[in-house]
Design a protein around this motif. Structure first.
Motif, PDB file in Angstrom:
ATOM      1  N   ALA A 104      25.524   8.263  59.153  1.00 42.83           N
ATOM      2  CA  ALA A 104      25.346   8.375  61.171  1.00 42.83           C
ATOM      3  C   ALA A 104      26.160   9.865  61.292  1.00 42.83           C
ATOM      4  N   VAL A 105      26.796   9.888  60.806  1.00 43.15           N
ATOM      5  CA  VAL A 105      27.564  11.608  61.335  1.00 43.15           C
ATOM      6  C   VAL A 105      27.213  12.407  60.105  1.00 43.15           C
ATOM      7  N   HIS A 106      27.371  12.205  58.622  1.00 38.53           N
ATOM      8  CA  HIS A 106      28.022  12.405  57.875  1.00 38.53           C
ATOM      9  C   HIS A 106      26.028  13.140  56.852  1.00 38.53           C
ATOM     10  N   GLY A 107      25.234  12.288  57.136  1.00 40.72           N
ATOM     11  CA  GLY A 107      24.926  12.600  55.688  1.00 40.72           C
ATOM     12  C   GLY A 107      24.709  12.185  54.590  1.00 40.72           C
ATOM     13  N   ALA A 108      23.512  11.006  53.937  1.00 38.43           N
ATOM     14  CA  ALA A 108      24.388  10.645  52.579  1.00 38.43           C
ATOM     15  C   ALA A 108      24.627  10.964  51.603  1.00 38.43           C
ATOM     16  N   ARG A 109      24.516  12.392  51.371  1.00 40.29           N
ATOM     17  CA  ARG A 109      24.848  13.615  49.980  1.00 40.29           C
ATOM     18  C   ARG A 109      25.614  14.472  50.698  1.00 40.29           C
ATOM     19  N   GLU A 110      26.843  14.057  51.983  1.00 40.29           N
ATOM     20  CA  GLU A 110      28.187  14.424  52.288  1.00 40.29           C
ATOM     21  C   GLU A 110      28.734  13.557  51.838  1.00 40.29           C
TER      22      GLU A 110
ATOM     23  N   ASN B  85      30.802  14.025  37.565  1.00 43.94           N
ATOM     24  CA  ASN B  85      30.655  14.979  38.959  1.00 43.94           C
ATOM     25  C   ASN B  85      28.719  15.286  38.436  1.00 43.94           C
ATOM     26  N   LEU B  86      28.857  16.069  36.799  1.00 41.55           N
ATOM     27  CA  LEU B  86      27.796  16.187  36.841  1.00 41.55           C
ATOM     28  C   LEU B  86      26.281  15.904  36.688  1.00 41.55           C
ATOM     29  N   ARG B  87      26.802  14.980  36.568  1.00 41.96           N
ATOM     30  CA  ARG B  87      25.706  13.870  36.209  1.00 41.96           C
ATOM     31  C   ARG B  87      24.840  13.152  37.576  1.00 41.96           C
ATOM     32  N   TRP B  88      26.058  12.997  38.828  1.00 42.00           N
ATOM     33  CA  TRP B  88      25.634  13.029  39.759  1.00 42.00           C
ATOM     34  C   TRP B  88      24.906  14.337  40.665  1.00 42.00           C
ATOM     35  N   LEU B  89      25.422  15.327  39.809  1.00 48.81           N
ATOM     36  CA  LEU B  89      24.889  17.156  40.579  1.00 48.81           C
ATOM     37  C   LEU B  89      23.168  16.603  39.892  1.00 48.81           C
ATOM     38  N   ILE B  90      23.378  16.452  38.657  1.00 50.56           N
ATOM     39  CA  ILE B  90      21.920  16.642  38.408  1.00 50.56           C
ATOM     40  C   ILE B  90      21.085  14.704  38.504  1.00 50.56           C
ATOM     41  N   ASP B  91      21.560  14.062  38.520  1.00 48.77           N
ATOM     42  CA  ASP B  91      20.689  12.725  38.980  1.00 48.77           C
ATOM     43  C   ASP B  91      20.488  12.513  40.569  1.00 48.77           C
TER      44      ASP B  91
ATOM     45  N   ALA C 246      22.136  14.839  43.636  1.00 47.23           N
ATOM     46  CA  ALA C 246      22.442  16.384  44.986  1.00 47.23           C
ATOM     47  C   ALA C 246      20.819  17.426  44.182  1.00 47.23           C
ATOM     48  N   TYR C 247      21.090  17.327  43.117  1.00 50.63           N
ATOM     49  CA  TYR C 247      19.462  17.939  43.161  1.00 50.63           C
ATOM     50  C   TYR C 247      18.866  17.999  41.562  1.00 50.63           C
ATOM     51  N   ARG C 248      18.530  16.951  42.280  1.00 49.40           N
ATOM     52  CA  ARG C 248      17.300  16.392  41.168  1.00 49.40           C
ATOM     53  C   ARG C 248      15.999  16.688  40.756  1.00 49.40           C
ATOM     54  N   GLY C 249      15.492  17.241  39.583  1.00 53.09           N
ATOM     55  CA  GLY C 249      14.063  17.486  39.217  1.00 53.09           C
ATOM     56  C   GLY C 249      15.228  19.271  38.712  1.00 53.09           C
ATOM     57  N   ARG C 250      16.156  19.431  38.760  1.00 55.96           N
ATOM     58  CA  ARG C 250      16.256  20.683  38.764  1.00 55.96           C
ATOM     59  C   ARG C 250      16.417  21.211  37.795  1.00 55.96           C
TER      60      ARG C 250
END
Length: 256
Positions: A107-113, A163-169, A171-175
């Motif tokens: 509610a205060v940070h957002g899901a990604r943060e 960390n990379l898997r989280w970024l790929i799956d 944080a930046y999915r589809g990039r």
């Protein structure tokens, strides 16, 4: 470490529910204090080395001064198993608080943060475990230097792969991604803890790079380019080391 501690405290302080905020702030303070305890010996040794160098000591004189400091003061500051257990417990409590109150955090940070901070805390836990293994006052018996080195490497590269898997799956999915790292981290092969052998299959005490994790997961969606050097200048990004690279021998891959 100081910046991350400030980020953690700000992360907790933003919570709107006062009771939840106080509870999480206590967990954050415990986590930071426990990490600092694991780090105390290394930090003190670094300060002592800098002070001795400023006083004009170098070479054998500096080595003798550091040995004397270790015997008189340093050994007392090394972490023990109780420090490790306290740190693991504090980090686990903090991660559980975030997981159990995700809606309040988002509610205060957002899901990604929130997800990013969870990854950062998990990395802190891994860093703390390695710190304890390197600095502990009661090193385990029966472990070789190679086995300890491979365990620490595999923990580190496993965390980097996650960390990379989280970024790929997430944080930046589809990039598409371009990842820069040392050859030893991105290679799709195992290598010995003595840095001399490279294997397509794991061996006793072998080190598993991030590249192997990624190849297992991404398969033919991963393309890796290794880089090598013929001659020039070498420098660490943090300025610790620098110097010339001699021209490669005529029989080498680089000269060809």
């Amino acid at each position: 470490d100081e910046r991350f501690a400030a980020d953690l405290r700000a992360f907790a302080a933003a919570l709107r529910d006062s009771a939840l905020r106080r509870g999480v702030e206590i967990l954050v303070d415990r986590t930071i204090a426990a990490y600092e305890r694991l780090h105390a010996h290394l930090a003190a040794r670094q300060r002592k080395s800098v002070d001795a160098s400023k006083a004009g000591l170098n070479g054998t004189a500096l080595e003798d001064a550091m040995k004397s400091w270790e015997q008189q003061e340093g050994e007392k500051q090394r972490p023990v198993m109780a420090d490790r257990d306290g740190f693991v417990g504090a980090v686990g409590g903090l991660l559980s608080a975030i997981s159990g109150n995700r809606a309040a955090f988002e509610a205060v940070h957002g899901a990604r943060e929130v997800a990013f901070m969870e990854r950062a805390i998990a990395n802190m836990r891994g860093r703390g475990a390695t710190m304890y293994e390197r600095e502990r006052s009661d090193p385990p018996s029966g472990f070789t230097a190679d086995s300890i080195r491979s365990e620490q490497w595999n923990r580190r590269d496993g965390l980097m792969a996650n960390n990379l898997r989280w970024l790929i799956d997430e944080a930046y999915r589809g990039r598409k991604f371009i990842v820069w790292a040392h050859n030893a981290h991105v290679m799709n092969a195992y290598f010995g803890a003595d840095w001399r052998g490279v294997h397509s299959e794991p061996q006793p005490d072998s080190m598993k790079p991030t590249g192997v994790f990624l190849a297992e997961w991404l398969k033919d969606r991963l393309y890796t380019i290794a880089m090598t050097t013929n001659e020039g200048q070498d420098s660490w990004a943090n300025g610790q080391r620098s110097g010339p690279i001699s021209p490669a021998p005529e029989s080498s891959l680089e000269s060809r």
